[in-house]
Design a protein around this motif. Structure first.
Motif, short mmCIF file in Angstrom:
data_model
loop_
_atom_site.label_atom_id
_atom_site.label_comp_id
_atom_site.label_asym_id
_atom_site.label_seq_id
_atom_site.Cartn_x
_atom_site.Cartn_y
_atom_site.Cartn_z
N THR A 1 0.82 -1.22 0.00
CA THR A 1 0.00 0.00 0.00
C THR A 1 0.85 1.27 0.00
OG1 THR A 1 -0.17 0.04 2.43
CG2 THR A 1 -1.91 -1.13 1.20
N HIS A 2 2.05 1.19 0.59
CA HIS A 2 2.94 2.35 0.71
C HIS A 2 4.38 1.93 0.48
CE1 HIS A 2 -0.64 3.67 2.84
NE2 HIS A 2 -0.22 4.91 2.70
N PHE B 1 5.70 -1.22 -7.94
CA PHE B 1 4.59 -1.09 -6.98
C PHE B 1 3.58 -0.06 -7.49
CE2 PHE B 1 8.52 -2.30 -4.97
CZ PHE B 1 8.16 -3.52 -4.42
N ALA C 1 0.81 1.46 -5.07
CA ALA C 1 1.24 2.01 -3.78
C ALA C 1 1.29 3.53 -3.78
CB ALA C 1 2.62 1.47 -3.42
#
Length: 184
Positions: free
Chosen positions: A52-53, A70, A73
């Motif tokens: 997510t991050h 990613f 993200a």
């Protein structure tokens, strides 16, 4: 690792924090790590899409080499925070204001010195206590004789080092194994 010709081989630490509402990767390693990232994450039951991050402590290639792995993200690279397709979000890191990723659990703090726009992630309440994922504020656990030569602003970095040591029980350095903080 210093080489005989004066060059140096390095790859940054890559740290995964998961198990709560966020799945956070701190630093992505160098681009040469790209083929291995899915397997390394998969060993912990995580896919690149689950992240997510991504918090990149600073913009050196051995720490920021795989951002495009990613795509879903929210990305924090030094002091640049964006999500989606290039939506940049305001925050106060450049002014010294910490950013709460998960209030009471995960906080990004400015830790300038190695580079001006350097950040660290502080994880509160882990089984190991407070853990600071410090990027190159600490090169490795026994870097006292070398970190200043790699710093853009050694006096500023010294202050960042002191601040992290004051709050953390464990530090994950930019290169190498985590180490416990020993207070005398």
């Amino acid at each position: 690792r210093p080489q005989p010709d004066g060059s140096c081989r390095a790859d940054g630490s890559v740290t995964l924090l998961h198990g709560g509402p966020l799945t956070v990767l701190v630093d992505t390693g160098g681009p040469w790590l790209r083929p291995h990232l899915p397997g390394l994450l998969g060993a912990h039951g995580v896919t690149p899409e689950d992240v997510t991050h991504v918090v990149v402590t600073h913009g050196h290639s051995d720490h920021a080499g795989n951002l495009n792995a990613f795509p879903k993200a929210t990305l924090l690279v030094g002091f640049d925070l964006c999500r989606g397709e290039g939506l940049y979000l305001p925050h106060g890191l450049a002014r010294g204001v910490p950013m709460e990723l998960h209030p009471g659990h995960l906080r990004v703090v400015p830790t300038p010195g190695h580079t001006r726009a350097h950040v660290s992630l502080v994880a509160l309440g882990t089984s190991a206590g407070t853990v600071a994922v410090a990027g190159d504020v600490f090169e490795h656990g026994e870097d006292e004789e070398e970190w200043e030569a790699l710093s853009e602003e050694p006096e500023v970095q010294r202050k960042s080092r002191e601040e992290l040591v004051a709050v953390a029980e464990v530090i994950v350095p930019g290169h190498g194994e985590p180490f416990r903080v020993v207070r005398e």
